[in-house]
Write an enzyme that holds these catalytic residues in place. Structure first.
Site, PDB file in Angstrom:
ATOM      1  N   THR A 163       0.850  -1.195   0.000  1.00 26.65           N
ATOM      2  CA  THR A 163       0.000   0.000   0.000  1.00 26.65           C
ATOM      3  C   THR A 163       0.881   1.238   0.000  1.00 26.65           C
ATOM      4  O   THR A 163       2.074   1.176   0.262  1.00 26.65           O
ATOM      5  CB  THR A 163      -0.911   0.041   1.237  1.00 26.65           C
ATOM      6  OG1 THR A 163      -0.101   0.118   2.408  1.00 26.65           O
ATOM      7  CG2 THR A 163      -1.791  -1.181   1.311  1.00 26.65           C
ATOM      8  N   ASP A 164       0.254   2.361  -0.282  1.00 24.30           N
ATOM      9  CA  ASP A 164       0.997   3.619  -0.244  1.00 24.30           C
ATOM     10  C   ASP A 164       0.838   4.268   1.128  1.00 24.30           C
ATOM     11  O   ASP A 164       0.079   3.806   1.960  1.00 24.30           O
ATOM     12  CB  ASP A 164       0.522   4.555  -1.355  1.00 24.30           C
ATOM     13  CG  ASP A 164      -0.960   4.876  -1.242  1.00 24.30           C
ATOM     14  OD1 ASP A 164      -1.577   4.510  -0.233  1.00 24.30           O
ATOM     15  OD2 ASP A 164      -1.488   5.500  -2.165  1.00 24.30           O
ATOM     16  N   LYS A 165       1.566   5.337   1.344  1.00 23.50           N
ATOM     17  CA  LYS A 165       1.526   6.015   2.637  1.00 23.50           C
ATOM     18  C   LYS A 165       0.838   7.374   2.538  1.00 23.50           C
ATOM     19  O   LYS A 165       1.080   8.252   3.322  1.00 23.50           O
ATOM     20  CB  LYS A 165       2.939   6.194   3.182  1.00 23.50           C
ATOM     21  CG  LYS A 165       3.620   4.891   3.509  1.00 23.50           C
ATOM     22  CD  LYS A 165       4.983   5.149   4.099  1.00 23.50           C
ATOM     23  CE  LYS A 165       5.664   3.845   4.432  1.00 23.50           C
ATOM     24  NZ  LYS A 165       6.961   4.050   5.041  1.00 23.50           N
ATOM     25  N   THR A 166      -0.042   7.540   1.553  1.00 22.86           N
ATOM     26  CA  THR A 166      -0.689   8.844   1.375  1.00 22.86           C
ATOM     27  C   THR A 166      -1.912   9.022   2.249  1.00 22.86           C
ATOM     28  O   THR A 166      -2.471  10.094   2.300  1.00 22.86           O
ATOM     29  CB  THR A 166      -1.112   9.035  -0.095  1.00 22.86           C
ATOM     30  OG1 THR A 166      -2.041   8.003  -0.434  1.00 22.86           O
ATOM     31  CG2 THR A 166       0.078   8.995  -1.025  1.00 22.86           C
TER      32      THR A 166
END
Length: 133
Positions: A80-83
């Protein structure tokens, strides 16, 4: 087969009549399930998928295809991304990279914020929030 041709419509009719007469759908379903337990066993996977999709929708998770849930069960790793899109449901702009000799970062962000200011899309909102003018 001849028995089922007569028995099944009678059971369904009795279940519907009982549900209407008692104003209680549960009573009608109880008669139907008691009289035809095989139908319940056949319908269990569909009911399970529908219940899971309903649970996810309560958590604001969109499932377009219930078959994707079966595929998801085989996932062993997830990147997953960290946004914050998965945890907070909002996007955040971290950095802008511009080509040398083009606009400055601040000017580009100002232009993007102006273009996206009337759009309600989450990505557009993140660009507008990122510009502090």
């Amino acid at each position: 087969n001849r028995f089922a041709e007569i028995y099944t419509p009678i059971v369904v009719l009795l279940s519907v009549l009982l549900a209407l007469w008692s104003s209680n759908l549960t009573s009608g379903l109880t008669v139907l399930v008691s009289a035809c337990p095989c139908a319940v066993v056949a319908a269990a996977p569909v009911v399970q998928s529908c219940a899971f999709v309903r649970l996810l929708s309560d958590l604001q998770v969109l499932v377009k295809d219930a078959r994707a849930l079966d595929s998801f069960a085989q996932v062993s790793r997830l990147g997953t991304d960290k946004t914050g899109t998965l945890t907070k449901g909002s996007f955040e702009l971290h950095d802008i990279v511009v080509m040398p000799g083009q606009l400055e970062k601040r000017d580009l962000l100002k232009l993007l914020a102006a273009l996206e200011s009337q759009d309600s899309h989450p990505l557009a909102n993140s660009l507008v929030r990122s510009y502090v003018g």
